[in-house]
Enzyme design. Structure first.
Site, mmCIF file in Angstrom:
data_model
loop_
_atom_site.group_PDB
_atom_site.id
_atom_site.type_symbol
_atom_site.label_atom_id
_atom_site.label_comp_id
_atom_site.label_asym_id
_atom_site.label_seq_id
_atom_site.Cartn_x
_atom_site.Cartn_y
_atom_site.Cartn_z
ATOM 1 N N GLY A 1 0.824 -1.206 0.000
ATOM 2 C CA GLY A 1 0.000 0.000 0.000
ATOM 3 C C GLY A 1 0.849 1.243 0.000
ATOM 4 N N ALA A 2 1.948 1.193 -0.770
ATOM 5 C CA ALA A 2 2.948 2.268 -0.726
ATOM 6 C C ALA A 2 2.815 3.268 -1.870
ATOM 7 C CB ALA A 2 4.351 1.665 -0.757
ATOM 8 N N GLY B 1 -0.774 7.990 0.078
ATOM 9 C CA GLY B 1 -1.179 8.052 1.472
ATOM 10 C C GLY B 1 -0.046 7.782 2.437
ATOM 11 N N ILE B 2 -0.380 7.164 3.580
ATOM 12 C CA ILE B 2 0.610 6.947 4.621
ATOM 13 C C ILE B 2 1.698 5.967 4.189
ATOM 14 C CG2 ILE B 2 -0.950 7.553 6.505
ATOM 15 C CD1 ILE B 2 -1.361 4.610 7.066
ATOM 16 N N GLY B 3 1.360 5.045 3.284
ATOM 17 C CA GLY B 3 2.368 4.109 2.799
ATOM 18 C C GLY B 3 3.469 4.814 2.025
ATOM 19 N N TYR C 1 -15.906 -3.627 7.725
ATOM 20 C CA TYR C 1 -14.592 -2.990 7.790
ATOM 21 C C TYR C 1 -13.989 -3.133 9.184
ATOM 22 C CZ TYR C 1 -11.088 0.659 8.280
ATOM 23 O OH TYR C 1 -9.936 1.335 8.569
#
Length: 276
Positions: A11-12, A15-17, A159
């Site tokens: 998930g890079a 966002g935060i990734g 979720y």
């Protein structure tokens, strides 16, 4: 001269990734970044010198292929940051016909991490860091119906349940792999204003309006606890711990410490993804 640390971040691509990848990159780091979009990963790889690999976590066959690609790139892993995921409309199904919050947020990182276990063990002291959420408190794990075949799946509950599973998986690693020198922690990064919820109609709508600025934090702020824990590494003091941002032992679902759920979820997940 010490060998470089190997850090793998899923998930890079944004966002935060992406923030974590840029912060953790450096001359002493062998960085591998994974995401769904090669186009979005490209600038992250260019900025960090990372090896960029693509996989859609909605297809477990792509997760298996990703694990094999990572294994070809590295002989050991010091930090595996399982950050890919989101919130998804439960009526959709993954390539293997799983409810998507369960399939993407839990089964995919469960499979990837298990396939990389020997690389984690080879480091002599590795950290598996799972991005969870305060939403875990809304979840409820039913071992007899993990895939919502019989129950109606409300989006928030589905979720939240997947984020509770991230914590249960963290504690499963802590209980099973500590003899390999593998430590695991889970972290709620905060309500981050990013592409989170892009595959959800309701959450996606909120995140695309000005309302998101009233109750969210920037990806840069959201990534700080991930960066801090990744730099802390395989510290036994954090093994099995859920962090609410920087605070250890954050408030969590009452199911999160149930050993029957920890073991049961692991056993059923292994069967579903075809692990021995």
């Amino acid at each position: 001269m010490s060998s470089p640390r190997t850090i793998v971040i899923t998930g890079a691509s944004d966002g935060i990734g992406a923030v974590a990848a840029r912060a953790l990159a450096g001359p002493g780091v062998n960085l591998v970044v994974a995401g769904r979009s090669a186009q979005k990963l490209a600038p992250v790889a260019a900025d960090t010198g990372a090896t960029a690999l693509t996989a859609d976590f909605a297809d477990l066959n792509q997760v298996r292929a990703l694990a094999e690609q990572i294994r070809e790139q590295v002989g050991s892993i010091d930090v595996l940051l399982n950050n890919a995921g989101g919130t998804f409309t439960p009526r959709l199904r993954t390539a293997q016909d799983h409810e998507p919050n369960f399939g993407i947020n839990h089964l995919a990182p469960f499979l990837l991490t298990n396939l990389l276990r020997d690389r984690l063990a080879a480091s002599g002291g590795a950290l598996v860091l799972n991005t969870s959420s305060i939403g875990n408190r809304l979840g409820h794990v039913d071992l007899d119906d993990l895939d919502y075949r019989r129950r109606h799946a409300f989006e928030g509950r589905a979720y939240g349940t997947s984020k509770l599973m991230n914590i249960l998986f963290t504690r499963g690693i802590a209980a099973r792999w500590s003899d390999d020198g593998i430590v695991s922690a889970a972290v709620h990064p905060g309500p981050v204003a990013s592409s989170f919820g892009r595959d959800s109609w309701f959450v996606g709508l909120l995140y695309r309006t000005p309302l998101r600025h009233l109750a969210t934090i920037t990806p840069a702020r959201g990534a700080t606890p991930l960066i801090e824990l990744a730099n802390r590494g395989a510290d036994p003091e954090i093994n099995g711990v859920y962090f609410d941002r920087h605070r250890a032992h954050g408030r969590e679902n009452r199911q999160a410490h149930d050993p029957k759920l920890i073991d049961g979820l692991w056993t059923i997940s292994a069967e579903l993804v075809g692990l021995d």
